[in-house]
Design an enzyme around this catalytic site. Sequence first.
Site, PDB file in Angstrom:
ATOM      1  N   GLY A  78       0.796  -1.237   0.000  1.00 13.75           N
ATOM      2  CA  GLY A  78       0.000   0.000   0.000  1.00 13.75           C
ATOM      3  C   GLY A  78       0.823   1.278   0.000  1.00 13.75           C
ATOM      4  N   ILE A 107      -0.391   1.948  -7.043  1.00 15.09           N
ATOM      5  CA  ILE A 107      -1.833   1.649  -7.070  1.00 15.09           C
ATOM      6  C   ILE A 107      -2.358   1.421  -5.653  1.00 15.09           C
ATOM      7  CG2 ILE A 107      -3.652   0.243  -8.104  1.00 15.09           C
ATOM      8  CD1 ILE A 107      -1.677  -0.619 -10.262  1.00 15.09           C
ATOM      9  N   GLY A 108      -1.549   0.727  -4.827  1.00 15.62           N
ATOM     10  CA  GLY A 108      -1.985   0.439  -3.460  1.00 15.62           C
ATOM     11  C   GLY A 108      -2.306   1.706  -2.677  1.00 15.62           C
ATOM     12  N   THR A 152      -1.843  -8.842 -13.654  1.00 12.99           N
ATOM     13  CA  THR A 152      -1.571  -7.951 -14.795  1.00 12.99           C
ATOM     14  C   THR A 152      -1.970  -8.595 -16.126  1.00 12.99           C
ATOM     15  OG1 THR A 152       0.278  -7.042 -16.076  1.00 12.99           O
ATOM     16  CG2 THR A 152       0.814  -8.836 -14.613  1.00 12.99           C
ATOM     17  N   ASP A 153      -2.240  -7.753 -17.117  1.00 11.00           N
ATOM     18  CA  ASP A 153      -2.516  -8.254 -18.479  1.00 11.00           C
ATOM     19  C   ASP A 153      -1.305  -8.986 -19.060  1.00 11.00           C
ATOM     20  OD1 ASP A 153      -0.916  -5.957 -18.848  1.00 11.00           O
ATOM     21  OD2 ASP A 153      -2.215  -5.058 -20.371  1.00 11.00           O
ATOM     22  N   GLU A 154      -0.110  -8.716 -18.481  1.00 12.13           N
ATOM     23  CA  GLU A 154       1.107  -9.290 -19.058  1.00 12.13           C
ATOM     24  C   GLU A 154       1.173 -10.813 -18.890  1.00 12.13           C
ATOM     25  OE1 GLU A 154       4.749  -7.168 -18.657  1.00 12.13           O
ATOM     26  OE2 GLU A 154       3.749  -5.252 -18.344  1.00 12.13           O
ATOM     27  N   TYR A 175       9.174 -10.668 -15.340  1.00 10.62           N
ATOM     28  CA  TYR A 175       8.152 -10.066 -14.461  1.00 10.62           C
ATOM     29  C   TYR A 175       6.817 -10.780 -14.682  1.00 10.62           C
ATOM     30  CZ  TYR A 175       4.276  -6.859 -13.423  1.00 10.62           C
ATOM     31  OH  TYR A 175       3.077  -6.322 -13.001  1.00 10.62           O
ATOM     32  N   LYS A 180       4.530 -13.047 -12.054  1.00 15.94           N
ATOM     33  CA  LYS A 180       3.130 -12.743 -11.718  1.00 15.94           C
ATOM     34  C   LYS A 180       2.231 -13.941 -12.046  1.00 15.94           C
ATOM     35  CE  LYS A 180       1.546  -9.371 -10.394  1.00 15.94           C
ATOM     36  NZ  LYS A 180       1.315  -8.892  -8.999  1.00 15.94           N
TER      37      LYS A 180
HETATM   38  P1  NAD Z   1       4.751  -0.365  -7.144  1.00 14.32           P
HETATM   39  O1  NAD Z   1       6.048  -0.918  -7.623  1.00 14.32           O
HETATM   40  O2  NAD Z   1       4.478   1.097  -7.242  1.00 14.32           O
HETATM   41  O3  NAD Z   1       4.549  -0.749  -5.600  1.00 14.32           O
HETATM   42  C1  NAD Z   1       4.803  -2.035  -5.101  1.00 14.32           C
HETATM   43  C2  NAD Z   1       4.734  -1.951  -3.575  1.00 14.32           C
HETATM   44  O4  NAD Z   1       4.942  -3.271  -3.040  1.00 14.32           O
HETATM   45  C3  NAD Z   1       5.817  -1.054  -2.968  1.00 14.32           C
HETATM   46  O5  NAD Z   1       5.244  -0.209  -1.993  1.00 14.32           O
HETATM   47  C4  NAD Z   1       6.796  -2.034  -2.345  1.00 14.32           C
HETATM   48  O6  NAD Z   1       7.475  -1.514  -1.204  1.00 14.32           O
HETATM   49  C5  NAD Z   1       5.860  -3.179  -1.970  1.00 14.32           C
HETATM   50  N1  NAD Z   1       6.560  -4.471  -1.848  1.00 14.32           N
HETATM   51  C6  NAD Z   1       7.422  -5.023  -2.757  1.00 14.32           C
HETATM   52  N2  NAD Z   1       7.875  -6.206  -2.297  1.00 14.32           N
HETATM   53  C7  NAD Z   1       7.258  -6.413  -1.103  1.00 14.32           C
HETATM   54  C8  NAD Z   1       7.314  -7.470  -0.156  1.00 14.32           C
HETATM   55  N3  NAD Z   1       8.098  -8.545  -0.339  1.00 14.32           N
HETATM   56  N4  NAD Z   1       6.545  -7.380   0.964  1.00 14.32           N
HETATM   57  C9  NAD Z   1       5.768  -6.272   1.180  1.00 14.32           C
HETATM   58  N5  NAD Z   1       5.705  -5.249   0.329  1.00 14.32           N
HETATM   59  C10 NAD Z   1       6.435  -5.306  -0.814  1.00 14.32           C
HETATM   60  O7  NAD Z   1       3.627  -1.210  -7.879  1.00 14.32           O
HETATM   61  P2  NAD Z   1       2.229  -0.766  -8.516  1.00 14.32           P
HETATM   62  O8  NAD Z   1       2.469  -0.206  -9.848  1.00 14.32           O
HETATM   63  O9  NAD Z   1       1.452  -0.014  -7.508  1.00 14.32           O
HETATM   64  O10 NAD Z   1       1.563  -2.203  -8.728  1.00 14.32           O
HETATM   65  C11 NAD Z   1       0.772  -2.790  -7.701  1.00 14.32           C
HETATM   66  C12 NAD Z   1       0.303  -4.159  -8.165  1.00 14.32           C
HETATM   67  O11 NAD Z   1      -0.441  -4.022  -9.372  1.00 14.32           O
HETATM   68  C13 NAD Z   1       1.448  -5.121  -8.480  1.00 14.32           C
HETATM   69  O12 NAD Z   1       1.077  -6.406  -8.030  1.00 14.32           O
HETATM   70  C14 NAD Z   1       1.545  -5.096 -10.004  1.00 14.32           C
HETATM   71  O13 NAD Z   1       2.041  -6.321 -10.506  1.00 14.32           O
HETATM   72  C15 NAD Z   1       0.098  -4.864 -10.378  1.00 14.32           C
HETATM   73  N6  NAD Z   1      -0.107  -4.175 -11.662  1.00 14.32           N
HETATM   74  C16 NAD Z   1       0.423  -2.921 -11.873  1.00 14.32           C
HETATM   75  C17 NAD Z   1       0.159  -2.263 -13.069  1.00 14.32           C
HETATM   76  C18 NAD Z   1       0.677  -0.878 -13.319  1.00 14.32           C
HETATM   77  O14 NAD Z   1       0.473  -0.349 -14.422  1.00 14.32           O
HETATM   78  N7  NAD Z   1       1.329  -0.217 -12.382  1.00 14.32           N
HETATM   79  C19 NAD Z   1      -0.628  -2.878 -14.066  1.00 14.32           C
HETATM   80  C20 NAD Z   1      -1.136  -4.159 -13.823  1.00 14.32           C
HETATM   81  C21 NAD Z   1      -0.886  -4.793 -12.609  1.00 14.32           C
HETATM   82  P1  TYD Z   2       6.512   0.443 -18.594  1.00 17.57           P
HETATM   83  O1  TYD Z   2       5.936   1.670 -17.984  1.00 17.57           O
HETATM   84  O2  TYD Z   2       7.832  -0.050 -18.131  1.00 17.57           O
HETATM   85  O3  TYD Z   2       5.390  -0.694 -18.423  1.00 17.57           O
HETATM   86  P2  TYD Z   2       5.286  -2.185 -19.073  1.00 17.57           P
HETATM   87  O4  TYD Z   2       6.599  -2.557 -19.641  1.00 17.57           O
HETATM   88  O5  TYD Z   2       4.925  -3.011 -17.877  1.00 17.57           O
HETATM   89  O6  TYD Z   2       4.188  -2.095 -20.088  1.00 17.57           O
HETATM   90  O7  TYD Z   2       6.619   0.643 -20.166  1.00 17.57           O
HETATM   91  C1  TYD Z   2       5.486   0.999 -20.915  1.00 17.57           C
HETATM   92  C2  TYD Z   2       5.876   1.026 -22.382  1.00 17.57           C
HETATM   93  O8  TYD Z   2       6.819   2.076 -22.603  1.00 17.57           O
HETATM   94  C3  TYD Z   2       6.546  -0.260 -22.839  1.00 17.57           C
HETATM   95  O9  TYD Z   2       6.151  -0.542 -24.185  1.00 17.57           O
HETATM   96  C4  TYD Z   2       8.021   0.076 -22.781  1.00 17.57           C
HETATM   97  C5  TYD Z   2       8.060   1.555 -23.118  1.00 17.57           C
HETATM   98  N1  TYD Z   2       9.135   2.325 -22.466  1.00 17.57           N
HETATM   99  C6  TYD Z   2       9.883   3.234 -23.224  1.00 17.57           C
HETATM  100  O10 TYD Z   2       9.666   3.402 -24.438  1.00 17.57           O
HETATM  101  N2  TYD Z   2      10.869   3.941 -22.600  1.00 17.57           N
HETATM  102  C7  TYD Z   2      11.141   3.789 -21.281  1.00 17.57           C
HETATM  103  O11 TYD Z   2      12.074   4.460 -20.767  1.00 17.57           O
HETATM  104  C8  TYD Z   2      10.357   2.870 -20.512  1.00 17.57           C
HETATM  105  C9  TYD Z   2      10.616   2.678 -19.038  1.00 17.57           C
HETATM  106  C10 TYD Z   2       9.355   2.167 -21.144  1.00 17.57           C
END
Ligand code: NAD
Ligand code: TYD
Length: 340
Positions: free
Chosen positions: A9, A13-14, A123-125, A148, A152
């Site tokens: 959190g 997103i958290g 994630t969609d990935e 990654y 997941k």
């Molecule tokens: P983020 O990297 O901003 O935050 C991750 C958080 O998890 C951090 O606060 C970190 O300290 C904590 N953390 C990491 N390892 C930990 C552990 N072992 N124990 C406790 N806490 C730990 O991530 P986000 O972008 O907020 O993503 C949140 C979730 O959503 C993730 O599971 C990610 O895979 C998923 N997700 C993110 C996106 C996106 O676009 N950001 C898209 C799809 C899914």
């Molecule tokens: P990113 O935000 O790392 O998310 P994800 O790889 O999980 O989709 O990257 C989003 C898109 O942007 C991806 O196609 C990779 C590209 N990208 C760049 O072109 N330049 C950058 O410096 C980064 C970090 C990502």
Amino acid sequence: MKRVLITGGAGFIGSNFIRHLLARYDYEVVNFDKLTYAGNPDNVNDLQSDRRYRFVKGDICDPAAVNVALDGCDAVVNFAAETHVDRSLIDAGAFIQTDVHGVFALLEAARQHGVERFLHISTDEVYGPRFPANPAREDDPLTPANPYAASKAGGEMQCQAFFRTYGLPIIVTRSRNNIGPRQHPEKAVALFITNALEDLPLPVYGEGLQVRDRLYVDDNCEAIDLVLHRGQPGEAYNIGADNERPNIEVAQAVLDLLDKPRDLIRFIEDRTNHDARYSLDTSKIRALGWEPQHDFETAMARTVAWYRDNPWWWQKIRSGEFSVYYQQQYAGRLARSHGP
Ligand code: NAD
Ligand code: TYD
């Protein structure tokens, strides 16, 4: 539901989801976060004055710490993860540790406590690259392509196993790329915006033709809320906004919104095994009554405005450990880059 354990959190997103929960419900929230490089106390410090909110520093891989934090919680939402694809290409060890082993440890603790709901954020990935002619549906096989995404998918497999074996009420969300306030500047949109604000080059991989959706984080929080309360245990839900754009258009939009010249864009050597695009069928979550409220332009404008108005937040991050990572990741490639 009275008390919810939110893991991760202090991340992007958290921290947005905790704000959403506290604003909408009278729940108690325990934020359990390891505070890795991505976890940021600044994301949640202002919540300390709310008597319903408590922060616990801990690692989801540590069963004893998780057990204490879970005391009295009737639901878990697991955001904790290593999340940056580029870092997973350098060293996937921490990803396997948290995103697979950590999920297992959390599931095991939740099973002992008998929680009502365990919502796992994925994630969609996990589907691997997909194209709009063949969007991924929730029951499609998971074929992740990068470390990654594979970690997941591994965490999700543990969730499925705990649902089937022990009847633990697991629900999974698989969302597309989120954007919005408090995203770490290692991620593309936050990096492009913060670089542009400092008149630095925007490093676009390859020719910028890879496509991502840009889901505004508040829309994802609404979807997670809906699934937490009305989702079906054992099921997964795709979440996407139909805001798909190639990366080059995203970089251009950032520069236009900030009134900066487009020649700040630099095309750099591509990411290894870069997934060209993802594509989701989101009819299942939409049938529950959800739809995104932010189109691409609104989502980008709000995100850019937040970074422009909060330099105190991102300047601290960029001057710390991140500057070392940035040098390693980008300096050589920027030196060999070309412009538009
Ligand atoms: P983020 O990297 O901003 O935050 C991750 C958080 O998890 C951090 O606060 C970190 O300290 C904590 N953390 C990491 N390892 C930990 C552990 N072992 N124990 C406790 N806490 C730990 O991530 P986000 O972008 O907020 O993503 C949140 C979730 O959503 C993730 O599971 C990610 O895979 C998923 N997700 C993110 C996106 C996106 O676009 N950001 C898209 C799809 C899914
Ligand atoms: P990113 O935000 O790392 O998310 P994800 O790889 O999980 O989709 O990257 C989003 C898109 O942007 C991806 O196609 C990779 C590209 N990208 C760049 O072109 N330049 C950058 O410096 C980064 C970090 C990502």
